[in-house]
Design an enzyme around this catalytic site. Sequence first.
Site, PDB file in Angstrom:
ATOM      1  N   ARG A   1      -7.669 -12.865   2.511  1.00 33.58           N
ATOM      2  CA  ARG A   1      -7.009 -12.273   3.688  1.00 33.58           C
ATOM      3  C   ARG A   1      -6.000 -13.268   4.262  1.00 33.58           C
ATOM      4  O   ARG A   1      -4.934 -12.896   4.720  1.00 33.58           O
ATOM      5  CB  ARG A   1      -8.037 -11.845   4.749  1.00 33.58           C
ATOM      6  CG  ARG A   1      -7.370 -11.309   6.008  1.00 33.58           C
ATOM      7  CD  ARG A   1      -8.216 -10.397   6.889  1.00 33.58           C
ATOM      8  NE  ARG A   1      -9.640 -10.617   6.856  1.00 33.58           N
ATOM      9  CZ  ARG A   1     -10.272 -11.663   7.407  1.00 33.58           C
ATOM     10  NH1 ARG A   1      -9.592 -12.591   8.054  1.00 33.58           N
ATOM     11  NH2 ARG A   1     -11.577 -11.786   7.311  1.00 33.58           N
TER      12      ARG A   1
ATOM     13  N   TYR B   1      12.542   5.974  12.655  1.00 33.19           N
ATOM     14  CA  TYR B   1      11.606   6.543  11.696  1.00 33.19           C
ATOM     15  C   TYR B   1      10.438   7.152  12.489  1.00 33.19           C
ATOM     16  O   TYR B   1       9.926   6.526  13.431  1.00 33.19           O
ATOM     17  CB  TYR B   1      11.114   5.448  10.765  1.00 33.19           C
ATOM     18  CG  TYR B   1       9.991   5.892   9.865  1.00 33.19           C
ATOM     19  CD1 TYR B   1      10.213   6.801   8.840  1.00 33.19           C
ATOM     20  CD2 TYR B   1       8.695   5.420  10.042  1.00 33.19           C
ATOM     21  CE1 TYR B   1       9.190   7.224   8.028  1.00 33.19           C
ATOM     22  CE2 TYR B   1       7.661   5.846   9.229  1.00 33.19           C
ATOM     23  CZ  TYR B   1       7.910   6.745   8.220  1.00 33.19           C
ATOM     24  OH  TYR B   1       6.894   7.163   7.427  1.00 33.19           O
TER      25      TYR B   1
ATOM     26  N   ASP C   1      14.706  -3.217  11.645  1.00 32.65           N
ATOM     27  CA  ASP C   1      14.131  -2.509  10.509  1.00 32.65           C
ATOM     28  C   ASP C   1      15.260  -2.346   9.495  1.00 32.65           C
ATOM     29  O   ASP C   1      16.174  -1.547   9.681  1.00 32.65           O
ATOM     30  CB  ASP C   1      13.587  -1.146  10.968  1.00 32.65           C
ATOM     31  CG  ASP C   1      12.932  -0.359   9.829  1.00 32.65           C
ATOM     32  OD1 ASP C   1      13.266  -0.626   8.657  1.00 32.65           O
ATOM     33  OD2 ASP C   1      12.116   0.531  10.118  1.00 32.65           O
TER      34      ASP C   1
END
Length: 382
Positions: free
Chosen positions: A46, A98, A172
């Site tokens: 992780r 989005y 983005d």
Amino acid sequence: MKFNTKTIHGGQKYEEATGAVMPPIFQTSTYAQSSPGIHKGYEYSRGKNPTRTALENAFAAIENGTHGFAFASGLAAIDCVLRTLNLGDEVIAGDDLYGGTYRMFTRLFQKYGLKFQFVDMNNVENVTNAITSDTKLIWIETPTNPLMKIADIEEINKAVKAKDATILIAVDNTFATPYLQRPLDLGVDIVMHSATKYLGGHSDLVMGALMVKDEKLANDLHFIQFAAGAIAGPMDSFLALRGVKTLHIRMQRHCENGRAVAEYLVNHPKIGDVYYPGLENHPNHKIAKKQMDDFGGMVSFRLKDESKEATFKFLENTKIFTLAESLGGVESLVNHPVTMTHASIPESERLKIGITDSLIRLSVGIEDIDYLLADLEQALNK
Ligand SMILES: *Cc1c(COP(=O)(O)O)cnc(C)c1O
């Protein structure tokens, strides 16, 4: 290093033990330690995994950042950025985001006391006028999904930082990719990608990316990535790295085909509005030309007959363009934003900005352009 070399070699080195040119898929959760706390830099996947490290180095390199982070999805990457904020902080975002980003902002984070304003980022002043003492993050998407609006990254960055240098600015960059625009070079703090799209490029994985160039911010993001846990797995990291290596050559063809499709549509008697930043009559064409090296493979449009029947008939009849959500893969897709990618945006909000039943979005792939145009033609004739 120039871009076409960077996509292949940026941050990469052959594997130490065997000389493998591509990093193996380190399908492991944990790593042996010789004594408590004594290890080779890897403890638990992780936190870090060598296949993911190779990909994250590539992510950093292609956006001219110093650190890259790979997540389980694009939305997980956005979630990580929002977790840097505190109760009462405010985000100013574009009004044509989005759908999933909008849903996360309004339905997940608002209830934890973050505040959101949505403004038309075509105009820099709309952003600066919205700034309050609580504003901590500006979220820019450009070109926007699905209306292909363009925000001037450099001007917004300058104007916002002049007002308050502590406000973080994130872009983005999913639609443009670093092949077309490099927001970190324009001064912003964070670049985000849905690597599901062009970076992966083959419609075979779901992944998100963040890239930054500031050590402190990188440490914060890495802590959240580790502590919240939405990491990219080793198999997906391998696939995404494989995709990144051909980004430049795929994008070149996406741009060529995208432009040809946009020009075909503009000149077609059955077609109404066409949204493509490469068209001279696109309202933000000048800004697009300044900040992008080319205009990409995403094209939205409406039929002249804006009825739902005519629109659906077209959507049901393309053959090479597959009717599906997503974008940015080698294969051409056609999408109906209202029922598919943008269904999570309330109708009143959608209508305000022009996401109506008649809107059709194409992700133009890298097939032969004459086949693609013939496919659109036969569907338009149905
Ligand atoms: C798809 C997409 C996202 C979300 O990414 P996922 O990988 O689907 O989670 C975010 N922004 C844009 C512009 C997208 O197209």
